[in-house]
Design a protein around this motif. Sequence first.
Motif, PDB file in Angstrom:
ATOM      1  N   VAL A 165       0.843  -1.207   0.000  1.00  0.00           N
ATOM      2  CA  VAL A 165       0.000   0.000   0.000  1.00  0.00           C
ATOM      3  C   VAL A 165       0.875   1.254   0.000  1.00  0.00           C
ATOM      4  O   VAL A 165       0.651   2.200  -0.764  1.00  0.00           O
ATOM      5  N   LEU A 166       1.897   1.230   0.863  1.00  0.00           N
ATOM      6  CA  LEU A 166       2.764   2.409   0.949  1.00  0.00           C
ATOM      7  C   LEU A 166       3.506   2.647  -0.376  1.00  0.00           C
ATOM      8  O   LEU A 166       3.614   3.783  -0.854  1.00  0.00           O
ATOM      9  N   ILE A 167       4.018   1.556  -0.975  1.00  0.00           N
ATOM     10  CA  ILE A 167       4.718   1.699  -2.263  1.00  0.00           C
ATOM     11  C   ILE A 167       3.761   2.232  -3.325  1.00  0.00           C
ATOM     12  O   ILE A 167       4.097   3.140  -4.112  1.00  0.00           O
ATOM     13  N   GLY A 168       2.557   1.676  -3.326  1.00  0.00           N
ATOM     14  CA  GLY A 168       1.560   2.117  -4.313  1.00  0.00           C
ATOM     15  C   GLY A 168       1.213   3.578  -4.154  1.00  0.00           C
ATOM     16  O   GLY A 168       1.200   4.347  -5.132  1.00  0.00           O
ATOM     17  N   VAL A 169       0.956   3.930  -2.878  1.00  0.00           N
ATOM     18  CA  VAL A 169       0.577   5.330  -2.631  1.00  0.00           C
ATOM     19  C   VAL A 169       1.735   6.272  -3.001  1.00  0.00           C
ATOM     20  O   VAL A 169       1.547   7.295  -3.679  1.00  0.00           O
ATOM     21  N   ALA A 170       2.956   5.879  -2.570  1.00  0.00           N
ATOM     22  CA  ALA A 170       4.111   6.739  -2.856  1.00  0.00           C
ATOM     23  C   ALA A 170       4.336   6.862  -4.366  1.00  0.00           C
ATOM     24  O   ALA A 170       4.615   7.958  -4.893  1.00  0.00           O
ATOM     25  N   SER A 171       4.210   5.721  -5.058  1.00  0.00           N
ATOM     26  CA  SER A 171       4.403   5.761  -6.517  1.00  0.00           C
ATOM     27  C   SER A 171       3.345   6.630  -7.176  1.00  0.00           C
ATOM     28  O   SER A 171       3.642   7.448  -8.068  1.00  0.00           O
ATOM     29  N   GLY A 172       2.127   6.444  -6.728  1.00  0.00           N
ATOM     30  CA  GLY A 172       1.032   7.237  -7.293  1.00  0.00           C
ATOM     31  C   GLY A 172       1.247   8.714  -7.078  1.00  0.00           C
ATOM     32  O   GLY A 172       1.101   9.530  -8.010  1.00  0.00           O
ATOM     33  N   ILE A 173       1.622   9.034  -5.842  1.00  0.00           N
ATOM     34  CA  ILE A 173       1.861  10.458  -5.546  1.00  0.00           C
ATOM     35  C   ILE A 173       3.017  10.990  -6.397  1.00  0.00           C
ATOM     36  O   ILE A 173       2.966  12.103  -6.932  1.00  0.00           O
ATOM     37  N   SER A 174       4.074  10.156  -6.542  1.00  0.00           N
ATOM     38  CA  SER A 174       5.227  10.598  -7.337  1.00  0.00           C
ATOM     39  C   SER A 174       4.828  10.862  -8.781  1.00  0.00           C
ATOM     40  O   SER A 174       5.196  11.893  -9.375  1.00  0.00           O
ATOM     41  N   ILE A 175       4.097   9.922  -9.358  1.00  0.00           N
ATOM     42  CA  ILE A 175       3.699  10.077 -10.766  1.00  0.00           C
ATOM     43  C   ILE A 175       2.791  11.296 -10.929  1.00  0.00           C
ATOM     44  O   ILE A 175       2.977  12.118 -11.833  1.00  0.00           O
ATOM     45  N   ALA A 176       1.823  11.399  -9.987  1.00  0.00           N
ATOM     46  CA  ALA A 176       0.888  12.527 -10.080  1.00  0.00           C
ATOM     47  C   ALA A 176       1.621  13.856  -9.922  1.00  0.00           C
ATOM     48  O   ALA A 176       1.387  14.819 -10.671  1.00  0.00           O
ATOM     49  N   SER A 177       2.552  13.892  -8.958  1.00  0.00           N
ATOM     50  CA  SER A 177       3.264  15.160  -8.754  1.00  0.00           C
ATOM     51  C   SER A 177       4.173  15.463  -9.940  1.00  0.00           C
ATOM     52  O   SER A 177       4.344  16.620 -10.339  1.00  0.00           O
ATOM     53  N   GLY A 178       4.776  14.397 -10.517  1.00  0.00           N
ATOM     54  CA  GLY A 178       5.617  14.590 -11.705  1.00  0.00           C
ATOM     55  C   GLY A 178       4.816  15.168 -12.855  1.00  0.00           C
ATOM     56  O   GLY A 178       5.262  16.114 -13.524  1.00  0.00           O
ATOM     57  N   LEU A 179       3.639  14.608 -13.079  1.00  0.00           N
ATOM     58  CA  LEU A 179       2.790  15.102 -14.168  1.00  0.00           C
ATOM     59  C   LEU A 179       2.354  16.543 -13.915  1.00  0.00           C
ATOM     60  O   LEU A 179       2.406  17.394 -14.819  1.00  0.00           O
ATOM     61  N   ALA A 180       1.941  16.772 -12.654  1.00  0.00           N
ATOM     62  CA  ALA A 180       1.497  18.128 -12.311  1.00  0.00           C
ATOM     63  C   ALA A 180       2.640  19.124 -12.483  1.00  0.00           C
ATOM     64  O   ALA A 180       2.472  20.230 -13.023  1.00  0.00           O
ATOM     65  N   LEU A 181       3.831  18.694 -12.071  1.00  0.00           N
ATOM     66  CA  LEU A 181       4.995  19.568 -12.181  1.00  0.00           C
ATOM     67  C   LEU A 181       5.343  19.828 -13.645  1.00  0.00           C
ATOM     68  O   LEU A 181       5.703  20.954 -14.033  1.00  0.00           O
ATOM     69  N   SER A 182       5.212  18.757 -14.430  1.00  0.00           N
ATOM     70  CA  SER A 182       5.508  18.900 -15.860  1.00  0.00           C
ATOM     71  C   SER A 182       4.595  19.939 -16.503  1.00  0.00           C
ATOM     72  O   SER A 182       5.043  20.815 -17.256  1.00  0.00           O
ATOM     73  N   VAL A 183       3.312  19.830 -16.195  1.00  0.00           N
ATOM     74  CA  VAL A 183       2.340  20.779 -16.755  1.00  0.00           C
ATOM     75  C   VAL A 183       2.648  22.192 -16.252  1.00  0.00           C
ATOM     76  O   VAL A 183       2.656  23.163 -17.027  1.00  0.00           O
ATOM     77  N   ALA A 184       2.921  22.265 -14.938  1.00  0.00           N
ATOM     78  CA  ALA A 184       3.198  23.588 -14.363  1.00  0.00           C
ATOM     79  C   ALA A 184       4.460  24.196 -14.978  1.00  0.00           C
ATOM     80  O   ALA A 184       4.508  25.396 -15.290  1.00  0.00           O
ATOM     81  N   LEU A 185       5.473  23.349 -15.185  1.00  0.00           N
ATOM     82  CA  LEU A 185       6.719  23.857 -15.768  1.00  0.00           C
ATOM     83  C   LEU A 185       6.517  24.327 -17.199  1.00  0.00           C
ATOM     84  O   LEU A 185       7.067  25.345 -17.629  1.00  0.00           O
ATOM     85  N   LYS A 186       5.713  23.535 -17.917  1.00  0.00           N
ATOM     86  CA  LYS A 186       5.453  23.904 -19.311  1.00  0.00           C
ATOM     87  C   LYS A 186       4.801  25.291 -19.372  1.00  0.00           C
ATOM     88  O   LYS A 186       5.179  26.140 -20.182  1.00  0.00           O
TER      89      LYS A 186
END
Lengths: 464, 224
Positions: A165-186
């Motif tokens: 659960v922790l790995i899943g949640v952490a991975s999910g948060i990482s991917i989501a934050s990466g995507l959000a950051l990518s959009v924000a950076l763009k």
Amino acid sequence: MMTIRRRVLVASTATAIASLAIASIAIYLLVRASMVAEFDAGLAARAQVLAALVEFDDESGEYEFHAPDASADDVAYQIRSQQGRVIASQGDAPLLAALAVAIPQSPHAQARQMANGRRIRVLAMAGHVKLEGEHHAAADHQDLVVEVVHDTRLLDRDLWRLALVLIGVASGISIASGLALSVALKAALRPLARLATDIAALDGKSLDRRIDGSMAPGELLPIVGRLNDLLARIENDVRKEKSFNAAIAHELRTPLGGLRSTLEVNLGREGNAVDYRQALLTCHGICLDMNVMVERLLMLSKAEAGQILAALADTDLAAIARDCWNEAREKARLRAARIEGSWSEPVVAHSDPALVRIVLSNLVDNALSHGAEGGVIKIEVAARGDSAIVRMGNAAPGLTAEQATHAFDRFWRADQARTQTGEHYGLGMALCRDLIAILGGTITAGCEAGWFQVEMVLPRRSST
Amino acid sequence: MRALIVEDYAPQRAALTLGLKDAGWAVDASGDGNEGLWFARSHPYDLIVLDLMLPGLDGFSILETLRAEGRTTPVLILTAKDAVADRVRGLDLGADDYLVKPFAFDEFLARVRALSRRGSQDTSAIVQVEDLRIDTASRKVRRGDDDIDLSAREYALLLYLARRAGQLVTRQDIWEHTYDFASDTNSNVVDVYIGYLRRKIERDGAKRLIHTKRGHGYLLGGDG
């Protein structure tokens, strides 16, 4: 090529992943410790219960154990007397076999792994059976050792689920934050792309344009400002260069026109040797004049590019001034010019004699060419403090103070209509200015009441 | 035909003078703006070749002054200034042509010929009077089928008369338009050259072309 966007994205995502991993590991360890502690507490409670189920028959001297009704296949226990006699045991045989190895008594359970890989936790704790009856005091008791072994399969399963659960949640948060950051950076870097497009649209014909910084974020405003400053400087330099090139072309047209006309006229006629010789002499004279112009242009260009290095030495300005005047005697005679020189005493400057000679020679020639015919030329060489000074003046009828301020402009002539075409290109004074700057001195020109004067100041000592 | 050259660059001035003289022109030349204006005012030139950047007085001012005084002499501006604004200004001030240095001398001569035709009946480089044919481009003269070899001065005199064929031309006119200031001041020189011309174009019993009007001058063509 690593872009800023990628750098920020990679760094931010890596930081987020690392932070989440550390947090997840911390959460896992805390929860695991809690669950293990709870598990161990359960074992301890079970051991206490088991100890409480032991009674001692005072008459027979035997222990009696009232086994609990319920039993589980993932737990086993063994109760031993202080002497090591087994009072009671129950449970799965492999688990009981694990109790054959001595277990130190402790309130904390120990993790072990059986030969078949099965993970267990074992607990050995002291217990006692209270001796009751008339023969026994209140504090009398028999000591026991209760050993409990528990299979940790369920605990491990829960912990594994927690980890997942922790790995899943952490991975999910990482991917989501990466995507959000990518959009924000763009979005954040869009002004940079717009800036690049604006810059790419600039060319030699649009140097008067400026980058519009009104929509740029605050961080980019200094860059836009500097860029516009740079554009202004480039535009100015290009304008100057174009103007200079046009001036050169213009100045070359006259001698070139004379050269071409002389050649074409003489080629188109039947002349004699004397005529042709005269034409050749004329052409040669034009070439020499053009050569002077080109040489001066080259020297100006070198001076501006910092390619002229001064060879500094003790330089007697008075001696050089006298030499320059003597070399110009013939021209002075033709112009009926008189000299008044204050140069009898040596005035030594720390300068380059060759460059000083070029400057003074130009100034003398300038005074003779543009001074009033039959006029006087005054040359004064003197020392004042740390400076060596040369002043050269001549009558310049019609020259205004305002006109004199342009004396050092390239291709400038006092008589805008034209004076002595083909011989003077308006480069000598500009060259003097650049050479004096190389020598660490100053040169100024002014005109007052029809008297034109140039003052040149050079250091007498080395600045070092 | 007589031209004034106002050009301060001595080699250019010398080349123009030589080239125009070879083309049969009488030429006065000056290297100074004020002197050039004085020349232009003092004589009825057929052409003025004018530089713009001159010491003393610039070419624009000279042109403006001449036109303001009602002088209609054709002016060919010859200059290193190639900006459109300068060309426009020069032409607007009354210049008839504008040539930028450096230039091909043949083109310069062609423009000079074109300007010198203005005001006359000629529309091409050929001037014809009866069977006398003058090619002003090649400077060749023919009468009938015969080539006639003329000196520069004889050619200038003949061309001047031919451009005024049928008109009485006085000695004074001839003097003023075919001799420069540096020429021989002998008052008889026009008659002498008319004599030279006659010997060359009216030889072998050819019909008389140059008629003398005693006390008045000369007439080219017709029956006199």
